[in-house]
Design a protein around this motif. Structure first.
Motif, PDB file in Angstrom:
ATOM      1  N   HIS A  94      46.965  37.889  50.185  1.00  0.00           N
ATOM      2  CA  HIS A  94      47.545  38.613  48.823  1.00  0.00           C
ATOM      3  C   HIS A  94      47.996  37.791  48.090  1.00  0.00           C
ATOM      4  O   HIS A  94      48.116  37.893  46.800  1.00  0.00           O
ATOM      5  N   GLU A  95      48.705  36.538  48.376  1.00  0.00           N
ATOM      6  CA  GLU A  95      49.177  35.607  47.369  1.00  0.00           C
ATOM      7  C   GLU A  95      48.095  35.012  46.385  1.00  0.00           C
ATOM      8  O   GLU A  95      48.349  34.630  45.457  1.00  0.00           O
ATOM      9  N   SER A  96      46.961  35.044  47.208  1.00  0.00           N
ATOM     10  CA  SER A  96      45.787  34.183  46.384  1.00  0.00           C
ATOM     11  C   SER A  96      45.090  35.342  45.706  1.00  0.00           C
ATOM     12  O   SER A  96      44.046  34.968  44.823  1.00  0.00           O
ATOM     13  N   ALA A  97      45.268  36.739  45.793  1.00  0.00           N
ATOM     14  CA  ALA A  97      44.422  37.698  45.105  1.00  0.00           C
ATOM     15  C   ALA A  97      44.737  37.760  43.568  1.00  0.00           C
ATOM     16  O   ALA A  97      43.912  38.139  42.917  1.00  0.00           O
ATOM     17  N   SER A  98      45.757  36.922  43.049  1.00  0.00           N
ATOM     18  CA  SER A  98      45.778  36.971  41.551  1.00  0.00           C
ATOM     19  C   SER A  98      44.830  35.915  40.911  1.00  0.00           C
ATOM     20  O   SER A  98      44.740  35.803  39.834  1.00  0.00           O
ATOM     21  N   SER A  99      44.367  35.202  41.822  1.00  0.00           N
ATOM     22  CA  SER A  99      43.381  34.016  41.209  1.00  0.00           C
ATOM     23  C   SER A  99      41.991  33.897  41.710  1.00  0.00           C
ATOM     24  O   SER A  99      41.269  33.418  41.335  1.00  0.00           O
ATOM     25  N   CYS A 100      42.009  34.623  43.054  1.00  0.00           N
ATOM     26  CA  CYS A 100      40.765  34.512  43.912  1.00  0.00           C
ATOM     27  C   CYS A 100      40.201  35.692  43.728  1.00  0.00           C
ATOM     28  O   CYS A 100      40.655  36.875  44.357  1.00  0.00           O
ATOM     29  N   THR A 101      38.750  36.215  43.462  1.00  0.00           N
ATOM     30  CA  THR A 101      38.072  37.231  43.184  1.00  0.00           C
ATOM     31  C   THR A 101      38.082  37.936  44.602  1.00  0.00           C
ATOM     32  O   THR A 101      37.982  39.199  44.773  1.00  0.00           O
ATOM     33  N   LEU A 102      37.566  37.408  45.431  1.00  0.00           N
ATOM     34  CA  LEU A 102      37.333  37.720  46.760  1.00  0.00           C
ATOM     35  C   LEU A 102      38.561  38.135  47.594  1.00  0.00           C
ATOM     36  O   LEU A 102      38.441  39.420  48.260  1.00  0.00           O
ATOM     37  N   CYS A 103      39.761  37.487  47.371  1.00  0.00           N
ATOM     38  CA  CYS A 103      40.720  37.790  48.052  1.00  0.00           C
ATOM     39  C   CYS A 103      41.361  39.030  47.656  1.00  0.00           C
ATOM     40  O   CYS A 103      41.841  39.935  47.994  1.00  0.00           O
ATOM     41  N   HIS A 104      41.152  39.357  46.152  1.00  0.00           N
ATOM     42  CA  HIS A 104      41.634  40.378  45.427  1.00  0.00           C
ATOM     43  C   HIS A 104      40.924  41.525  45.959  1.00  0.00           C
ATOM     44  O   HIS A 104      41.320  42.754  46.070  1.00  0.00           O
ATOM     45  N   ALA A 105      39.487  41.415  46.044  1.00  0.00           N
ATOM     46  CA  ALA A 105      38.654  42.541  46.847  1.00  0.00           C
ATOM     47  C   ALA A 105      38.916  42.980  47.978  1.00  0.00           C
ATOM     48  O   ALA A 105      38.899  44.042  48.299  1.00  0.00           O
ATOM     49  N   ILE A 106      39.355  41.942  49.013  1.00  0.00           N
ATOM     50  CA  ILE A 106      40.105  42.075  50.370  1.00  0.00           C
ATOM     51  C   ILE A 106      41.156  43.111  50.145  1.00  0.00           C
ATOM     52  O   ILE A 106      41.223  44.035  50.849  1.00  0.00           O
ATOM     53  N   CYS A 107      42.107  42.856  49.367  1.00  0.00           N
ATOM     54  CA  CYS A 107      43.112  43.722  49.084  1.00  0.00           C
ATOM     55  C   CYS A 107      42.714  44.952  48.642  1.00  0.00           C
ATOM     56  O   CYS A 107      43.557  46.032  49.238  1.00  0.00           O
ATOM     57  N   THR A 108      41.789  45.346  47.839  1.00  0.00           N
ATOM     58  CA  THR A 108      41.602  46.435  47.238  1.00  0.00           C
ATOM     59  C   THR A 108      40.735  47.249  48.549  1.00  0.00           C
ATOM     60  O   THR A 108      40.928  48.304  48.521  1.00  0.00           O
ATOM     61  N   VAL A 109      40.060  46.645  49.190  1.00  0.00           N
ATOM     62  CA  VAL A 109      39.361  47.275  50.306  1.00  0.00           C
ATOM     63  C   VAL A 109      40.395  47.913  51.293  1.00  0.00           C
ATOM     64  O   VAL A 109      40.645  49.006  51.899  1.00  0.00           O
ATOM     65  N   LEU A 110      41.520  47.092  51.676  1.00  0.00           N
ATOM     66  CA  LEU A 110      42.532  47.497  52.313  1.00  0.00           C
ATOM     67  C   LEU A 110      43.426  48.617  51.890  1.00  0.00           C
ATOM     68  O   LEU A 110      43.733  49.615  52.589  1.00  0.00           O
ATOM     69  N   ASP A 111      43.517  48.531  50.711  1.00  0.00           N
ATOM     70  CA  ASP A 111      44.380  49.495  49.730  1.00  0.00           C
ATOM     71  C   ASP A 111      43.689  50.964  50.008  1.00  0.00           C
ATOM     72  O   ASP A 111      44.227  52.059  49.898  1.00  0.00           O
ATOM     73  N   GLN A 112      42.331  50.918  49.943  1.00  0.00           N
ATOM     74  CA  GLN A 112      41.304  51.937  49.639  1.00  0.00           C
ATOM     75  C   GLN A 112      41.171  52.578  51.189  1.00  0.00           C
ATOM     76  O   GLN A 112      40.374  53.478  51.444  1.00  0.00           O
ATOM     77  N   GLN A 113      41.473  51.940  52.165  1.00  0.00           N
ATOM     78  CA  GLN A 113      41.135  52.365  53.657  1.00  0.00           C
ATOM     79  C   GLN A 113      42.792  52.532  54.159  1.00  0.00           C
ATOM     80  O   GLN A 113      43.031  51.671  55.110  1.00  0.00           O
ATOM     81  N   PRO A 114      43.695  53.542  53.799  1.00  0.00           N
ATOM     82  CA  PRO A 114      44.836  53.586  54.544  1.00  0.00           C
ATOM     83  C   PRO A 114      45.051  53.549  56.088  1.00  0.00           C
ATOM     84  O   PRO A 114      45.792  53.205  56.524  1.00  0.00           O
ATOM     85  N   GLN A 115      43.760  54.362  56.560  1.00  0.00           N
ATOM     86  CA  GLN A 115      43.866  54.397  58.062  1.00  0.00           C
ATOM     87  C   GLN A 115      43.677  53.106  58.722  1.00  0.00           C
ATOM     88  O   GLN A 115      44.240  52.734  59.815  1.00  0.00           O
ATOM     89  N   ALA A 116      42.868  52.157  58.125  1.00  0.00           N
ATOM     90  CA  ALA A 116      42.752  50.792  58.789  1.00  0.00           C
ATOM     91  C   ALA A 116      44.041  50.257  58.592  1.00  0.00           C
ATOM     92  O   ALA A 116      44.276  49.398  59.611  1.00  0.00           O
ATOM     93  N   ARG A 117      44.764  50.025  57.556  1.00  0.00           N
ATOM     94  CA  ARG A 117      46.109  49.367  57.371  1.00  0.00           C
ATOM     95  C   ARG A 117      47.058  50.130  58.364  1.00  0.00           C
ATOM     96  O   ARG A 117      47.962  49.422  59.193  1.00  0.00           O
TER      97      ARG A 117
END
Length: 865
Positions: A94-117
């Motif tokens: 999460h901290e790295s998501a503002s500078s790393c495109t893959l970390c940002h995409a991982i956060c997006t995947v989790l946000d779009q999969q509420p059941q996984a979270r």
């Protein structure tokens, strides 16, 4: 270039009430082709995710050996296991998501999969370690009639290669060990996970040029002439469904797959004249085959169900979830004529049905079949006839529209009238150079919990009992997920989010689609059983039974009807007759079915529809898997016999008018003596196994002719066997052998069973899994279950289980006696005392051979209900 702030849509920003998540609201972008990765993500060997280009495939098809230095042609350079890298704690991602495109995409995947979270939180993982794993996702093979070659180091020359494997990037989550260095990037020291999201990212293309979003056709379709086109890779999908793409899939199948996706002789309605004649006798009015006219928006009822040639009709069918929300409109006795008027359905039907009508019209068809509007919902007579025709409906429809999104009939088909909103992020991971075009990844739209799991597996649609046979019998399916569309037919599986539409360059077998798609007519050979047509069918049937038995039924009495079309289709494919979901020619083997992992609960409800020659609502027999609720494993394949399972009973079944008992193996002769190949079905002439009515009257005296005449057909089995009595221990608990601290694994893999004890209290066997909430001892506290009052349970032998390298065992059925009443209202005026001569299945068990020999009683005639 500094990061560009992009505000995410509200549905992405919204937090789940059950979980906590740090939502990132800015997307780091340096340029469309330059990677912007953190120290963890940059350690991943993305070259393993490379997909073949047009040039690669053309070279292979021209006979040139596959290059050894490029994926997917080179071997896994790391180990036999899938290469996996540590991405640090989730908080670090999460901290790295503002500078790393893959970390940002991982956060997006989790946000779009509420059941996984929610699942991660349920496991108690507040800040799990995240691992990135490069796992196999598909098998790439040469076009038909073409051979591919690869250099073999062992022989020092090119050899023919069956296939190559493609990979996707998945995510694993587990608690970090106390002594684990979570700040160290690189390959994971321990590959273990509590929760996984496989197929989270796929290769999109080589370096993506600016403005690629506008090249809609190229992004959707690919270009076989372009040497740089990357095949089977991810692509952007539009907000609204491109119906032209579905037309392309359908057109290709109709033109090139006639040999496997066309109507075969086995599924033609003329193949079953006895069913047609039976329906004629049972029905007074002429039953109609109804369809929705998608142009006139009304019901058409001009087709006689007995005479309609379904193979000549061009119609679609719909498979969907009714849900708890009531249908806006259903076909009833009182409105069946009103709904035949033009535009009678406009503005009145549920959203999913209306979207299906619109799609069918766009695809150029005139007719659509939907159960709610093509079966009279308040007529049991019409239901009986229409359900008997279900196998024909789905097998003959040109395609089936599957609404796998949402949880009720008002969800609609996403992308037809309602835009799809999921974000697909493109992540450059390899920069272009003079010798390499570079690579980008794209977010996949349906990550799965496990490798090789079908994208629909966790949907509400896939949890419903009725929907299984609708998919299993369909020749072609258009599957609507929340954010993309899938296509499957007997030969091909396509995805709106992947560039798949080529057959001349190579063929792709997606593990998450083919191996897990419950389709009976698939030409894709499974690798899990022998390559014999009949064994392939029985393996698929076994999987369908296991899948179906784990699903939910709103009405338990539907258990037989909701699977009857699958049974009918398998009957046509194999020639086998069935008795309560079990093939007659393999009946004694199938009688050895067992619970899968967990215990079962007995179905006490009667059948929803009237059955048998008595036309009654009848109980589900305890000896059939249909009589139980819970996941079961049906033993039906020849390999069960090959590994040492040897059934030791021959079953006879009771039938009425005239009263008779017949071998189950010969029920086809009894069903239709004129059509059955009786010469090919063995007679039971050995007196050791044969059962007659006289045997029943002698050994089970309460089952008099008057009593038997009141028992519906196919309820009681009779066979000779051995019986013995043993005590059972208290309930025992066996936890999972792996990840014992994972609460989800503990709940899913914990088994409950009872040990079987001899007179000295020594353990001589154990039962199969029990339901801990039920009394599964088979012992009645008042009378011992069968009147002996000794606290023991009765077991009857049904097979020898002599597995290699194991001590010989008897496979036995734990049974209880019926609880008869002396002043009931049973047939013949004798009350229900006769039930005390009938045994009922409780569970299966294994008992050591020597222990069984020491206490067994002589052979007895068993009536099993």
């Amino acid at each position: 270039m500094p990061p560009i702030s992009i505000s995410l849509p509200s549905h992405i920003r919204q937090q789940s009430p059950k979980t906590s998540s740090v939502t990132v609201t800015s997307v780091p972008v340096a340029s469309p082709t330059t990677p912007n990765l953190c120290s963890f993500c940059s350690q991943i060997d993305f070259s393993l995710l490379r997909y073949p280009t047009t040039t690669d495939l053309q070279s292979l098809n021209d006979g040139h050996p596959a290059p050894q230095d490029l994926s997917p042609f080179k071997k896994n350079p790391y180990a036999k296991v899938e290469p996996t890298w540590s991405l640090g704690l989730l908080s670090r991602v999460h901290e790295s998501a503002s500078s790393c495109t893959l970390c940002h995409a991982i956060c997006t995947v989790l946000d779009q999969q509420p059941q996984a979270r929610a699942n991660i939180a349920e496991m108690g993982m507040k800040d799990p370690l995240v691992l990135g794993t490069i796992a196999l996702c598909g098998r790439l093979s040469a076009p038909e009639g073409t051979a591919w070659y690869a250099y073999d180091e062992k022989y020092g020359r090119p050899l023919e290669r069956d296939c190559f494997f493609l990979r996707r990037l998945g995510l694993l989550f587990r608690p970090a060990d106390e002594d684990e260095d979570v700040e160290m990037p690189g390959m994971a020291s321990k590959v273990e996970c509590w929760f996984s999201m496989m197929d989270s990212f796929q290769t999109m293309n080589t370096a993506i040029p600016r403005g690629f979003e506008q090249e809609t056709k190229k992004v959707l379709m690919g270009d076989e002439e372009d040497p740089d086109t990357v095949w089977f890779a991810g692509r952007k999908r539009p907000e609204m469904v491109d119906v032209g793409l579905i037309k392309q899939w359908l057109g290709e199948c109709l033109e090139h797959h006639k040999d496997v996706c066309g109507i075969s002789e086995e599924v033609d309605e003329d193949d079953d004249p006895d069913l047609v004649e039976q329906m004629r006798r049972l029905s007074k009015p002429i039953p109609l085959f109804r369809l929705i006219d998608v142009h006139k928006k009304c019901i058409v009822t001009k087709y006689n169900l007995y005479d309609v040639d379904m193979s000549a009709l061009k119609f679609a069918s719909l498979s969907y979830v009714w849900g708890v929300t009531p249908q806006k409109l259903t076909l009833l006795t009182q409105n069946q004529y009103d709904l035949q008027r033009p535009n009678a359905l406009v503005g009145k039907v549920s959203k999913t049905i209306w979207d299906a009508i619109h799609l069918t019209e766009q695809l150029g068809l005139k007719y659509l079949w939907v159960d709610a509007l093509c079966i009279i919902q308040d007529s049991d007579d019409d239901k009986v006839m229409q359900l008997g025709n279900m196998a024909n409906v789905y097998a003959h429809s040109l395609f089936t529209i599957i609404a796998a999104s949402g949880d009720d009939c008002n969800n609609g088909l996403p992308g037809i009238h309602t835009p799809r909103t999921a974000i697909q992020e493109v992540i450059p991971v390899i920069a272009p150079s003079d010798t390499s075009p570079g690579m980008s990844l794209i977010t996949a739209l349906s990550p799965t919990h496990q490798s090789h799991e079908h994208p629909t597996r966790k949907t509400v649609w896939a949890s419903r009992g009725w929907t299984l046979q609708e998919r299993a019998l369909s020749r072609r399916a258009i599957v609507f997920m929340n954010n993309h569309v899938l296509w499957s037919c007997s030969r091909s599986h396509y995805s709106e989010e992947s560039n798949c539409e080529t057959s001349s360059l190579g063929t792709m077998a997606w593990f998450g689609l083919q191996e897990s798609d419950p389709i009976l007519s698939s030409s894709e050979r499974t690798w899990y059983t022998e390559d014999l047509p009949e064994e392939q069918v029985w393996y698929k049937f076994q999987r369908l039974v296991q899948d179906y038995s784990s699903r939910n039924l709103k009405f338990q009495g539907d258990a037989h009807d909701a699977f009857s079309a699958v049974v009918e289709q398998v009957r046509r494919m194999t020639g086998e007759n069935f008795l309560w979901g079990m093939p007659s020619g393999r009946f004694e083997l199938c009688l050895c079915w067992e619970p899968f992992r967990r215990g079962l609960k007995r179905r006490e409800e009667l059948s929803t529809l009237e059955m048998t020659t008595f036309r009654r609502h009848v109980p589900f027999p305890s000896w059939s898997w249909l009589g139980w609720s819970g996941s079961i494993f049906l033993k039906v394949q020849d390999k069960e016999l090959e590994v040492g399972l040897n059934p030791k009973v021959v079953c006879f079944v009771l039938r009425n008018h005239p009263l008779r008992v017949i071998p189950v193996r010969r029920i086809s002769v009894d069903n239709d003596p004129e059509r059955a190949n009786s010469w090919a079905i063995p007679h039971v002439t050995d007196s050791k196994y044969a059962v007659t009515l006289e045997d029943i009257y002698e050994h089970l005296p309460s089952l008099t002719p008057q009593i038997l005449l009141e028992i519906p057909d196919d309820q009681l089995l009779f066979f000779w066997t051995e019986t013995a009595r043993f005590k059972l221990s208290e309930l025992k608990k066996q936890g999972p052998s792996i990840l014992p601290d994972n609460p989800v694994h503990v709940r899913e893999y914990t088994k409950y069973y009872r040990e079987i004890l001899d007179e000295e209290g020594e353990v001589v066997g154990r039962t199969h899994p029990c339901d801990p909430d039920d009394d599964c001892t088979g012992v009645d506290e008042q009378d011992g279950g069968d009147g002996d009052g000794d606290g023991k349970c009765e077991f009857i032998r049904i097979a020898n289980n002599y597995l290699p390298f194991c001590e010989p065992e008897k496979l036995v059925m734990q049974v209880r006696r019926g609880r008869g009443k002396g002043n009931g209202n049973g047939g013949g005026g004798g009350g229900e005392e006769w039930k005390r001569d009938v045994r009922y299945r409780v569970n299966l068990a294994e008992i050591k051979k020597e222990a069984w020999k020491g206490v067994r009683v002589g052979r007895v005639l068993v009536a099993l209900g």
